[in-house]
Design an enzyme around this catalytic site. Sequence first.
Site, short mmCIF file in Angstrom:
data_model
loop_
_atom_site.label_atom_id
_atom_site.label_comp_id
_atom_site.label_asym_id
_atom_site.label_seq_id
_atom_site.Cartn_x
_atom_site.Cartn_y
_atom_site.Cartn_z
N ASN A 11 -55.65 -5.53 18.71
CA ASN A 11 -56.72 -6.54 18.78
C ASN A 11 -57.85 -5.98 19.64
OD1 ASN A 11 -58.31 -8.79 19.06
ND2 ASN A 11 -56.91 -9.89 20.42
N TRP A 12 -58.95 -5.62 19.00
CA TRP A 12 -60.05 -4.99 19.73
C TRP A 12 -60.92 -6.03 20.45
CZ3 TRP A 12 -62.08 -1.14 15.41
CH2 TRP A 12 -61.04 -0.27 15.06
N LYS A 13 -60.65 -7.28 20.22
CA LYS A 13 -61.44 -8.37 20.81
C LYS A 13 -62.93 -8.10 20.54
CE LYS A 13 -57.81 -8.87 24.18
NZ LYS A 13 -57.32 -9.67 25.27
N HIS A 96 -55.13 -17.35 19.18
CA HIS A 96 -55.07 -16.46 20.35
C HIS A 96 -55.42 -17.27 21.59
CE1 HIS A 96 -56.11 -13.23 23.13
NE2 HIS A 96 -55.39 -12.42 22.34
N GLU A 98 -57.28 -16.72 23.99
CA GLU A 98 -58.72 -16.77 24.32
C GLU A 98 -59.43 -17.81 23.46
OE1 GLU A 98 -59.40 -12.55 23.98
OE2 GLU A 98 -58.13 -12.25 25.73
N GLU A 168 -47.23 -14.50 23.34
CA GLU A 168 -48.17 -13.89 24.28
C GLU A 168 -48.33 -14.79 25.49
OE1 GLU A 168 -50.83 -10.84 22.40
OE2 GLU A 168 -51.86 -12.72 22.12
N GLY A 174 -54.24 -9.14 29.31
CA GLY A 174 -55.38 -8.50 29.97
C GLY A 174 -55.29 -8.48 31.49
N SER A 214 -50.54 -7.06 27.93
CA SER A 214 -50.70 -5.85 28.75
C SER A 214 -49.75 -4.72 28.37
CB SER A 214 -50.55 -6.20 30.24
OG SER A 214 -51.57 -7.07 30.65
N GLY A 235 -53.82 -5.49 23.05
CA GLY A 235 -55.25 -5.67 23.25
C GLY A 235 -55.87 -4.42 23.85
N GLY A 236 -56.02 -4.42 25.17
CA GLY A 236 -56.71 -3.34 25.89
C GLY A 236 -56.28 -1.94 25.48
#
Length: 257
Positions: A11-13, A96, A98, A168, A174, A214, A235-236
């Site tokens: 997930n590149w956000k 998600h 976010e 999640e 993150g 993470s 993600g990151g």
Amino acid sequence: MALDKKLIVGNWKMNLDTHEASLYLHKLAGLVKVRRDVEVVLAPTILSLQSLSLQVERRQFKLAVQNLYWRDSGPFTGEVSATQLRGVVDYAIIGHSERRHIFHETDKDVRNKVQAALRNGIKPILCIGETASERTYGETKDVIHDQLIGGLANTTSEELSDITIAYEPVWAIGTGKNASPTDVTDAVLAIRSQVKHLYGATAAKAMRVLYGGSVTADSAGGYLSLDSVDGLLVGGASLDAYMFSEIIKKAHKGSDS
Ligand code: PEP
């Protein structure tokens, strides 16, 4: 484990512009071999989906949208529908944290989006997980229960086989904080038990459940070795093609990686 095939989602956000996304894909393609036991899904920003869909080798990588709107068309300025995404993506990340916490998406929104994806032939990746304070108050299983019921209401047992659940924990997204293997196992078992209650044992066993929070190339192998976990939502660490390729390699069981 539900299935023999592991699913690894990046997930590149809201990162990488269209040019950077294309360069990234080119680099990742050179680092990752097509494996029968690993499915890799990339979720760029919506802006890059169309061009990546022309560039991507679909045997190697699938594409996911990070969000969609649940109506198929109409006066919804700024939104993109599952109908418009049909044929461009195979998967949609839905609910998600976010989206839930920054954009105030409710379980009803999530449920409508799950349905919109399914009726347009897009496989939902339904994200659920507790916040730090819910965890502190011992409410993790209640949150899982409520978000599953909220997200899956209206979904039939036939449709369930196209749904992936991503556990999640919000406090691990993150933040660099990892859920322990015991935390993850407990949560995933709670998810399967809830799905069993709703849809029966066969559906619960066959459903894909991912962990996200993470994950790095160092921690990936530990989660992937858990019997109940079918893959990862990253993600990151997915923003670095080399690091992401190392995570993908961990999902392959063979010795030639
Ligand atoms: C995510 O975006 O779903 C996620 C798990 O992010 P990170 O790996 O950065 O925690």
